[in-house]
Each structure stands twice: as C-alpha cells, then as structure tokens.
Design a protein around this motif. Structure first.
Motif, PDB file in Angstrom:
ATOM      1  N   MET A 113       0.713  -1.313  -0.010  1.00 40.65           N
ATOM      2  CA  MET A 113      -0.127   0.007   0.078  1.00 40.65           C
ATOM      3  C   MET A 113       1.076   1.253  -0.019  1.00 40.65           C
ATOM      4  N   THR A 114       0.778   2.119  -0.802  1.00 36.72           N
ATOM      5  CA  THR A 114       1.486   3.337  -0.905  1.00 36.72           C
ATOM      6  C   THR A 114       0.895   4.265   0.147  1.00 36.72           C
ATOM      7  N   LEU A 115       1.708   5.338   0.398  1.00 36.95           N
ATOM      8  CA  LEU A 115       1.444   6.228   1.410  1.00 36.95           C
ATOM      9  C   LEU A 115       0.213   6.983   1.196  1.00 36.95           C
ATOM     10  N   TYR A 116       0.031   7.028  -0.203  1.00 37.48           N
ATOM     11  CA  TYR A 116      -1.103   8.041  -0.516  1.00 37.48           C
ATOM     12  C   TYR A 116      -2.364   7.337  -0.052  1.00 37.48           C
ATOM     13  N   TRP A 117      -2.475   5.971  -0.407  1.00 34.64           N
ATOM     14  CA  TRP A 117      -3.582   5.142  -0.047  1.00 34.64           C
ATOM     15  C   TRP A 117      -3.658   4.966   1.313  1.00 34.64           C
ATOM     16  N   PHE A 118      -2.494   4.928   2.143  1.00 35.90           N
ATOM     17  CA  PHE A 118      -2.514   4.631   3.591  1.00 35.90           C
ATOM     18  C   PHE A 118      -3.194   6.041   4.115  1.00 35.90           C
ATOM     19  N   ALA A 119      -2.599   7.070   3.588  1.00 41.62           N
ATOM     20  CA  ALA A 119      -3.462   8.333   4.259  1.00 41.62           C
ATOM     21  C   ALA A 119      -4.770   8.495   3.836  1.00 41.62           C
ATOM     22  N   GLN A 120      -5.380   8.047   2.642  1.00 46.68           N
ATOM     23  CA  GLN A 120      -6.615   8.036   2.362  1.00 46.68           C
ATOM     24  C   GLN A 120      -7.543   7.110   3.310  1.00 46.68           C
ATOM     25  N   ALA A 121      -6.961   5.854   3.588  1.00 50.15           N
ATOM     26  CA  ALA A 121      -7.476   4.935   4.704  1.00 50.15           C
ATOM     27  C   ALA A 121      -7.669   5.642   5.788  1.00 50.15           C
ATOM     28  N   VAL A 122      -6.544   6.440   6.414  1.00 51.81           N
ATOM     29  CA  VAL A 122      -6.731   7.155   7.653  1.00 51.81           C
ATOM     30  C   VAL A 122      -7.888   8.278   7.633  1.00 51.81           C
ATOM     31  N   GLY A 123      -8.032   8.729   6.507  1.00 56.42           N
ATOM     32  CA  GLY A 123      -9.316   9.841   5.975  1.00 56.42           C
ATOM     33  C   GLY A 123     -10.516   9.028   6.209  1.00 56.42           C
ATOM     34  N   GLY A 124     -10.644   7.773   5.746  1.00 53.44           N
ATOM     35  CA  GLY A 124     -11.585   6.872   5.740  1.00 53.44           C
ATOM     36  C   GLY A 124     -12.155   6.563   7.194  1.00 53.44           C
ATOM     37  N   LEU A 125     -11.036   6.508   8.104  1.00 56.96           N
ATOM     38  CA  LEU A 125     -11.360   6.054   9.370  1.00 56.96           C
ATOM     39  C   LEU A 125     -11.943   7.195  10.218  1.00 56.96           C
ATOM     40  N   ALA A 126     -11.271   8.505   9.793  1.00 60.48           N
ATOM     41  CA  ALA A 126     -11.713   9.600  10.731  1.00 60.48           C
ATOM     42  C   ALA A 126     -13.373   9.903  10.100  1.00 60.48           C
ATOM     43  N   PHE A 127     -13.803   9.194   8.902  1.00 67.42           N
ATOM     44  CA  PHE A 127     -14.941   9.641   8.345  1.00 67.42           C
ATOM     45  C   PHE A 127     -16.045   8.543   9.282  1.00 67.42           C
ATOM     46  N   VAL A 128     -15.650   7.626   9.602  1.00 67.66           N
ATOM     47  CA  VAL A 128     -16.141   6.557  10.547  1.00 67.66           C
ATOM     48  C   VAL A 128     -16.409   7.165  11.921  1.00 67.66           C
ATOM     49  N   VAL A 129     -15.503   7.497  12.474  1.00 64.81           N
ATOM     50  CA  VAL A 129     -15.360   8.069  13.689  1.00 64.81           C
ATOM     51  C   VAL A 129     -16.424   9.298  13.785  1.00 64.81           C
ATOM     52  N   GLY A 130     -16.259  10.222  12.930  1.00 62.94           N
ATOM     53  CA  GLY A 130     -16.791  11.594  12.909  1.00 62.94           C
ATOM     54  C   GLY A 130     -18.394  11.542  12.458  1.00 62.94           C
ATOM     55  N   ILE A 131     -18.835  10.555  11.963  1.00 58.98           N
ATOM     56  CA  ILE A 131     -20.170  10.602  11.003  1.00 58.98           C
ATOM     57  C   ILE A 131     -21.242  10.830  12.099  1.00 58.98           C
ATOM     58  N   THR A 132     -20.934  10.694  13.373  1.00 56.75           N
ATOM     59  CA  THR A 132     -22.285  10.917  14.108  1.00 56.75           C
ATOM     60  C   THR A 132     -22.301  12.093  15.038  1.00 56.75           C
ATOM     61  N   THR A 133     -20.934  12.591  15.151  1.00 57.98           N
ATOM     62  CA  THR A 133     -20.775  13.522  15.978  1.00 57.98           C
ATOM     63  C   THR A 133     -21.674  14.822  16.300  1.00 57.98           C
ATOM     64  N   PHE A 134     -22.295  15.138  15.412  1.00 64.16           N
ATOM     65  CA  PHE A 134     -23.338  16.488  15.214  1.00 64.16           C
ATOM     66  C   PHE A 134     -24.793  16.025  15.827  1.00 64.16           C
ATOM     67  N   PHE A 135     -24.944  14.811  15.727  1.00 61.98           N
ATOM     68  CA  PHE A 135     -26.271  14.354  16.341  1.00 61.98           C
ATOM     69  C   PHE A 135     -26.290  14.381  17.797  1.00 61.98           C
ATOM     70  N   ASN A 136     -25.196  14.440  18.421  1.00 62.77           N
ATOM     71  CA  ASN A 136     -25.189  14.151  19.819  1.00 62.77           C
ATOM     72  C   ASN A 136     -25.322  15.354  20.550  1.00 62.77           C
ATOM     73  N   ARG A 137     -26.584  15.310  21.445  1.00 59.47           N
ATOM     74  CA  ARG A 137     -27.185  16.496  22.165  1.00 59.47           C
ATOM     75  C   ARG A 137     -26.225  16.852  23.227  1.00 59.47           C
ATOM     76  N   ASN A 138     -25.551  15.842  24.003  1.00 60.77           N
ATOM     77  CA  ASN A 138     -24.814  16.010  25.202  1.00 60.77           C
ATOM     78  C   ASN A 138     -23.534  16.760  24.794  1.00 60.77           C
ATOM     79  N   GLU A 139     -23.341  17.802  25.365  1.00 55.59           N
ATOM     80  CA  GLU A 139     -22.300  18.811  25.004  1.00 55.59           C
ATOM     81  C   GLU A 139     -21.053  18.134  25.093  1.00 55.59           C
TER      82      GLU A 139
END
Length: 184
Positions: free
Chosen positions: A1-27
């Motif tokens: 895996m090239t560095l480019y695709w590894f970087a994109q995979a890390v971006g994909g992980l961020a996508f999974v982690v962040g997808i529900t952030t703004f629906f959380n009503r608890n500050e």
C-alpha cells in the motif's frame, strides 16, 4: 500500500469516527467525539502533505478537550493565537487559509457558545474545511466534512424546530427543566 492510499485509509477512519458527531445532544460527548475525529483527520492531513490543515486539526483536538473543562476567554485566546502562529507560516496557497479560519471560528464557538449557536458556527467552520478538502483531493476529508455539512445542517433544522415548539433539545437529564407558570 502506498503512502497516498494509507493516508486515504486514515481519512476513511476519520469518516467512520466522525459521522455521528453532530447528532449528539450531550455537549461533553459531542466535544469528546469531535476531539477524537480531529486527531485522526489531523494525521490524515499530515500524511497528505497538508501541514497547515494537519496543524489546525491537531490544535482542534487539544482545544476541544480543553473546552470540556473550561470556557475561559484566556484559554480560547491561547488556542486562537496558536492556530494563527503555527498555521499561517505553513500556508502556501490562499485556500490553505480556510482551515485556519474554520479553526478560529470553531474555537470561538466551543468556548463562547452553546447549543444551537455552537452548531451554526460549526456549520460555517465546516464549510471552510470542506472547500479546502475538495481542493486538496482528500477523499476521506471531503466525505466527512461534506457529511458534517449535511448532518449538522439537518440537526440544526431539527433542533430549531424543537425550540420553536418550546422544547429545549439541549437540556440534559441532569438539569431540571424551568417551570413556566401560565400568565406570568
């Protein structure tokens, strides 16, 4: 895996982690999840060679964690100064200013705003980041910030409707609802 695709995979992980952030009503949970997302997306940006965005994202992580403990104006000003001092020297193209502007706006929101106002300022910050990410060619970053733009926008509309109905969507289980006496 090239560095480019590894970087994109890390971006994909961020996508999974962040997808529900703004629906959380608890500050507090909202801020903790946002901090985790910021850390992962910061790594993605550094791997993509976008150092100004990476620096802003890492500062976002620290700033968001600090904002769970204090709403101090001084703490806010320190993070704004750090964002400007560490981010501006790394700017090579005008569009790289957008993450810095977005970070300054979201810093102000996290330290000085609450509830719906926080979400509205964060929406504007997200617009800065999504524009930058599309320019950079960040697949995961564009997907997550584009999703944030849509999801936070939908949450803002939903929360606004609840407020218009007299319901405070940001009241937590631990806070008592104010009692309103008719005719007063």
């Amino acid at each position: 895996m090239t560095l480019y695709w590894f970087a994109q995979a890390v971006g994909g992980l961020a996508f999974v982690v962040g997808i529900t952030t703004f629906f959380n009503r608890n500050e507090r949970r909202f801020k903790l999840q946002l901090a985790l997302y910021s850390l992962i997306i910061g790594l993605h940006f550094f791997l993509m060679g976008a150092n100004a965005a990476g620096m802003s994202a890492v500062l976002n992580t620290l700033r968001t964690l600090v904002s769970t403990r204090t709403r101090s104006v001084w703490a806010m000003l320190v993070f704004i100064a750090l964002t400007l001092g560490l981010g501006l020297p790394k700017v090579r193209y005008g569009v790289e200013l957008l993450p810095i502007v977005g970070t300054v706006a979201s810093t102000w929101a996290l330290f000085r705003c609450s509830g719906l106002t926080t979400r509205c300022v964060m929406w504007c910050s997200t617009a800065c980041w999504v524009t930058h990410n599309i320019w950079l060619g960040s697949i995961g970053g564009s997907l997550i910030e584009g999703s944030f733009l849509i999801m936070n926008g939908l949450a803002i509309v939903r929360f606004h409707r609840l407020i218009k109905q007299g319901i405070d969507p940001f009241v937590t289980e631990n806070r008592a609802l104010p009692v309103q006496v008719p005719g007063r």
